[in-house]
Design a protein around this motif. Structure first.
Motif, PDB file in Angstrom:
ATOM      1  N   LEU A 110       0.824  -1.208   0.000  1.00 10.03           N
ATOM      2  CA  LEU A 110       0.000   0.000   0.000  1.00 10.03           C
ATOM      3  C   LEU A 110       0.860   1.260   0.000  1.00 10.03           C
ATOM      4  CD1 LEU A 110      -2.842  -1.069   2.437  1.00 10.03           C
ATOM      5  CD2 LEU A 110      -3.025  -0.689  -0.032  1.00 10.03           C
ATOM      6  N   LEU A 111       2.001   1.230   0.683  1.00 10.30           N
ATOM      7  CA  LEU A 111       2.890   2.396   0.695  1.00 10.30           C
ATOM      8  C   LEU A 111       3.481   2.676  -0.685  1.00 10.30           C
ATOM      9  CD1 LEU A 111       4.701   2.158   4.123  1.00 10.30           C
ATOM     10  CD2 LEU A 111       3.269   4.007   3.296  1.00 10.30           C
ATOM     11  N   ASN A 112       3.591   1.651  -1.532  1.00  5.71           N
ATOM     12  CA  ASN A 112       4.048   1.885  -2.897  1.00  5.71           C
ATOM     13  C   ASN A 112       3.081   2.780  -3.658  1.00  5.71           C
ATOM     14  OD1 ASN A 112       6.480   0.468  -3.024  1.00  5.71           O
ATOM     15  ND2 ASN A 112       5.412  -1.463  -3.257  1.00  5.71           N
ATOM     16  N   LEU A 113       1.811   2.730  -3.293  1.00  4.78           N
ATOM     17  CA  LEU A 113       0.816   3.529  -3.991  1.00  4.78           C
ATOM     18  C   LEU A 113       0.747   4.963  -3.481  1.00  4.78           C
ATOM     19  CD1 LEU A 113      -2.047   0.901  -4.270  1.00  4.78           C
ATOM     20  CD2 LEU A 113      -0.481   1.665  -6.054  1.00  4.78           C
ATOM     21  N   GLU A 114       1.468   5.276  -2.426  1.00  2.00           N
ATOM     22  CA  GLU A 114       1.439   6.636  -1.881  1.00  2.00           C
ATOM     23  C   GLU A 114       1.869   7.666  -2.930  1.00  2.00           C
ATOM     24  OE1 GLU A 114       3.274   9.375   1.696  1.00  2.00           O
ATOM     25  OE2 GLU A 114       4.218   7.459   1.228  1.00  2.00           O
ATOM     26  N   GLY A 115       2.934   7.384  -3.633  1.00  2.00           N
ATOM     27  CA  GLY A 115       3.412   8.306  -4.662  1.00  2.00           C
ATOM     28  C   GLY A 115       2.416   8.473  -5.793  1.00  2.00           C
ATOM     29  N   VAL A 116       1.766   7.371  -6.166  1.00  2.00           N
ATOM     30  CA  VAL A 116       0.764   7.432  -7.235  1.00  2.00           C
ATOM     31  C   VAL A 116      -0.414   8.295  -6.803  1.00  2.00           C
ATOM     32  CG1 VAL A 116      -0.855   6.071  -8.614  1.00  2.00           C
ATOM     33  CG2 VAL A 116       1.455   5.207  -8.194  1.00  2.00           C
ATOM     34  N   PHE A 117      -0.914   8.068  -5.589  1.00  2.00           N
ATOM     35  CA  PHE A 117      -2.056   8.853  -5.127  1.00  2.00           C
ATOM     36  C   PHE A 117      -1.693  10.328  -4.926  1.00  2.00           C
ATOM     37  CE2 PHE A 117      -3.828   4.668  -3.632  1.00  2.00           C
ATOM     38  CZ  PHE A 117      -4.838   4.629  -4.586  1.00  2.00           C
ATOM     39  N   THR A 118      -0.475  10.583  -4.468  1.00  2.00           N
ATOM     40  CA  THR A 118      -0.026  11.970  -4.336  1.00  2.00           C
ATOM     41  C   THR A 118       0.009  12.653  -5.702  1.00  2.00           C
ATOM     42  OG1 THR A 118       1.276  11.399  -2.388  1.00  2.00           O
ATOM     43  CG2 THR A 118       1.850  13.448  -3.516  1.00  2.00           C
ATOM     44  N   LEU A 120      -1.729  11.774  -8.338  1.00  2.00           N
ATOM     45  CA  LEU A 120      -3.106  11.925  -8.810  1.00  2.00           C
ATOM     46  C   LEU A 120      -3.789  13.131  -8.173  1.00  2.00           C
ATOM     47  CD1 LEU A 120      -4.370   8.225  -8.980  1.00  2.00           C
ATOM     48  CD2 LEU A 120      -4.012   9.804 -10.883  1.00  2.00           C
ATOM     49  N   ILE A 121      -3.571  13.335  -6.877  1.00  2.00           N
ATOM     50  CA  ILE A 121      -4.135  14.509  -6.203  1.00  2.00           C
ATOM     51  C   ILE A 121      -3.576  15.779  -6.824  1.00  2.00           C
ATOM     52  CG2 ILE A 121      -4.182  15.807  -4.028  1.00  2.00           C
ATOM     53  CD1 ILE A 121      -4.323  13.064  -2.598  1.00  2.00           C
ATOM     54  N   PHE A 126      -4.946  20.018  -8.048  1.00  2.00           N
ATOM     55  CA  PHE A 126      -4.140  21.221  -8.222  1.00  2.00           C
ATOM     56  C   PHE A 126      -3.747  21.484  -9.668  1.00  2.00           C
ATOM     57  CE2 PHE A 126      -3.389  19.805  -3.830  1.00  2.00           C
ATOM     58  CZ  PHE A 126      -3.889  20.912  -3.173  1.00  2.00           C
ATOM     59  N   ARG A 127      -4.229  20.651 -10.592  1.00  2.00           N
ATOM     60  CA  ARG A 127      -4.011  20.832 -12.027  1.00  2.00           C
ATOM     61  C   ARG A 127      -2.524  20.879 -12.402  1.00  2.00           C
ATOM     62  NH1 ARG A 127      -9.023  20.510 -13.293  1.00  2.00           N
ATOM     63  NH2 ARG A 127     -10.583  21.967 -12.581  1.00  2.00           N
ATOM     64  N   GLU A 128      -1.741  20.057 -11.729  1.00  2.00           N
ATOM     65  CA  GLU A 128      -0.321  19.953 -12.072  1.00  2.00           C
ATOM     66  C   GLU A 128      -0.177  19.274 -13.433  1.00  2.00           C
ATOM     67  OE1 GLU A 128       2.604  20.783 -10.498  1.00  2.00           O
ATOM     68  OE2 GLU A 128       1.490  21.852  -8.962  1.00  2.00           O
ATOM     69  N   ASN A 129       0.900  19.596 -14.116  1.00  2.00           N
ATOM     70  CA  ASN A 129       1.171  18.998 -15.410  1.00  2.00           C
ATOM     71  C   ASN A 129       1.634  17.552 -15.220  1.00  2.00           C
ATOM     72  OD1 ASN A 129       1.623  18.749 -18.176  1.00  2.00           O
ATOM     73  ND2 ASN A 129       3.757  19.337 -17.944  1.00  2.00           N
ATOM     74  N   VAL A 130       1.023  16.645 -15.955  1.00  2.00           N
ATOM     75  CA  VAL A 130       1.444  15.245 -15.942  1.00  2.00           C
ATOM     76  C   VAL A 130       1.774  14.873 -17.384  1.00  2.00           C
ATOM     77  CG1 VAL A 130       0.749  12.868 -15.512  1.00  2.00           C
ATOM     78  CG2 VAL A 130       0.069  14.658 -13.930  1.00  2.00           C
ATOM     79  N   ASP A 131       3.059  14.681 -17.645  1.00  2.00           N
ATOM     80  CA  ASP A 131       3.461  14.296 -18.991  1.00  2.00           C
ATOM     81  C   ASP A 131       3.470  12.776 -19.106  1.00  2.00           C
ATOM     82  OD1 ASP A 131       5.711  13.616 -17.580  1.00  2.00           O
ATOM     83  OD2 ASP A 131       7.033  15.048 -18.554  1.00  2.00           O
TER      84      ASP A 131
END
Length: 150
Positions: A110-118, A120-121, A126-131
């Protein structure tokens, strides 16, 4: 040390140290309360960061470089306060509570998904750019977690 190598080394070191805290925390949760343990981890983190800042200032002072003082805009204080409360107080305490009641293998996955969920948020809220590189990285993390859990 070249800046690019230094940044990669620092990121990998941070990831390794964060990963090492999970099994250590799981072992310590039998004798310490989750809130005390979260506080101790963040006390250690703050102490380490203070040492790095002090070393950089002493190095800059010895080399005759002026110490830069960046002003923090007042309008950003509520955002900073929210980040401190959510990420520095509630998050670690809830993480330790979760680790206390979750098997170590499940907690690690589950901790591996922390970065993914962060990410995604940041992307959605916050409309950050995701390339494409970021998106493929998130997909690889999820695929690796699915493969390990399967």
């Amino acid at each position: 040390m070249p800046t690019r190598f230094n940044a990669a080394f620092t990121a990998l070191l941070a990831a390794a140290l964060f990963g090492a805290t999970t099994p250590l925390a799981k072992a310590l949760l039998g004798s310490l309360s989750p809130f005390l343990l979260a506080g101790l981890f963040y006390l250690g983190s703050g102490t380490g960061l203070a040492a790095v800042i002090l070393a950089r200032r002493l190095k800059g002072h010895a080399e005759g470089q002026p110490v830069s003082h960046n002003r923090f805009p007042v309008r950003e204080v509520p955002w900073l306060a929210g980040a401190i409360v959510a990420g520095g107080v509630a998050g670690p305490a809830l993480l330790m509570l979760g680790l206390k009641t979750t098997p170590a293998a499940t907690g690690s996955l589950l901790l591996n998904l922390e970065g993914v969920f962060t990410a995604l948020i940041a992307w959605i809220v916050f409309r950050e750019n995701v390339d494409i590189q970021v998106f493929l990285g998130m997909a690889a993390i999820v695929a690796g977690g699915v493969a390990l859990s399967w």
